[in-house]
Design an enzyme around this catalytic site. Structure first.
Site, PDB file in Angstrom:
ATOM      1  CD  GLN A   1      -2.422  -4.704   6.330  1.00  0.00           C
ATOM      2  OE1 GLN A   1      -3.688  -3.544   5.522  1.00  0.00           O
ATOM      3  NE2 GLN A   1      -3.245  -5.859   5.921  1.00  0.00           N
TER       4      GLN A   1
ATOM      5  CG  ASP B   1      -9.607  -1.337   4.553  1.00  0.00           C
ATOM      6  OD1 ASP B   1      -9.627  -1.108   3.088  1.00  0.00           O
ATOM      7  OD2 ASP B   1      -9.576  -1.364   5.342  1.00  0.00           O
TER       8      ASP B   1
ATOM      9  CE  LYS C   1      -3.395  -2.491   2.304  1.00  0.00           C
ATOM     10  NZ  LYS C   1      -4.064  -3.388   3.045  1.00  0.00           N
TER      11      LYS C   1
END
Ligand code: NDP
Length: 280
Positions: free
Chosen positions: A96, A119, A52
């Protein structure tokens, strides 16, 4: 020979388009910034976080890394998320997953400001998706819609079957296909006679987490197959939930593993970060 849907190329095209958008945003004094929080040192998470960061660098998105120890408490993590929620220079916040067992993922996700929920996991983002309002969409299913559109595969009016009903893939996938006017069926582990349902699909999306599970008996002639699964087989080679070689001659288009859905997830995360600047 079926069309091989090239996720590597399509994701690269998206990243190049985003790079141009970011240049413009920077000229307007609105540089996008993504904050990535990792708790503990799960090796797979470290690889994902690294990828990322690399994608952010390529596109020109600022990335802030918060690497917290395994012992971080829920209160400490909530405090950090709230600080990032309040920071005007941070557009996107990503925690995460998976988190260490002592932390409650849903409480943490619910703490993220929905305007920074890149997300697309916050209940408000999921709610917006389900009622057709603008908002962040989970990156893997959003990437699959891009793969289909950019491969000129029509969804409108098609029989779409999604195998898997997870919150991050199966359910948002079904909602997105519905938004595109597909006729959508969702299957899961309790579905009776799975083959009978999957054989109806013009577009079959498979996200079950079982290597090479879908063979040609599950597939209608000429179907489009999207394989979300990613595994290492006995000889340490990557494979999907679909038995690629077995279905190959039956299908009209298919995503390979690797190089199909996988690269799209990060590209769509980057897309969400750029959209976060002038938030929905
Ligand atoms: P989950 O394990 O959360 O969900 C799996 C789903 O498959 C469940 O809904 C389950 O049903 C269903 N299922 C399991 N076995 C069967 C069966 N025999 N018949 C029908 N349905 C079944 O997985 P995810 O959605 O998180 O991920 C799926 C796969 O996609 C994994 O391989 C994962 O690694 C991969 N993945 C890849 C990504 C990428 O970027 N390429 C991103 C995210 C995931 P039930 O609900 O009844 O248990």
């Amino acid at each position: 020979m079926p069309q091989i849907i090239d996720g590597k190329k399509i994701s690269q095209d998206i990243k190049d388009e985003l790079k141009l958008k970011v240049e413009t945003l920077k000229k307007q004094g609105k540089p996008p910034t993504l904050a990535v929080i990792q708790v503990g040192q799960d090796p797979a998470s470290t690889v994902y976080v690294g990828n990322k960061k690399k994608a952010c660098e390529y596109i020109g998105i600022n990335s802030l890394a918060f690497e917290l120890s395994e012992e971080t408490t829920q209160d400490e993590l909530i405090k950090l998320v709230n600080e990032l929620n309040d920071r005007a220079d941070v557009n996107g916040i990503l925690v995460q997953l998976p988190l260490p067992k002592h932390l409650d993922e849903s409480i943490i996700i619910n703490t993220i400001d929905p305007k920074k929920d890149v997300d697309g996991f916050h209940p408000i983002s999921v709610g917006n998706l389900s009622i057709g309002q603008p908002g962040f969409v989970s990156c893997t299913p959003a990437g699959i819609i891009e793969l289909l559109k950019r491969s000129n595969i029509e969804i409108d009016g098609k029989e779409c079957v999604v195998v898997g009903r997870s919150n991050i893939v199966g359910k948002p996938m079904a909602l997105l296909l519905l938004r595109e006017n597909g006729t959508v069926t969702i299957c899961h582990s309790k579905t009776k006679d799975l083959k009978e349902v999957t054989r109806r699909a013009d577009i079959l999306v498979v996200a079950i987490g079982k290597p090479n599970f879908i063979t040609k008996e599950y597939v209608k002639d000429g179907a489009v197959i999207i394989d979300v699964g990613i595994h290492r087989n006995q000889v340490n080679k990557l494979c999907g939930d679909v038995d690629y070689l077995d279905v190959f001659d039956t299908v009209s288009a298919i995503t390979p593993v690797p190089g199909g859905v996988g690269p799209m997830t990060i590209a769509m995360l980057m897309n969400n970060c750029v959209n976060a600047v002038d938030c929905f």
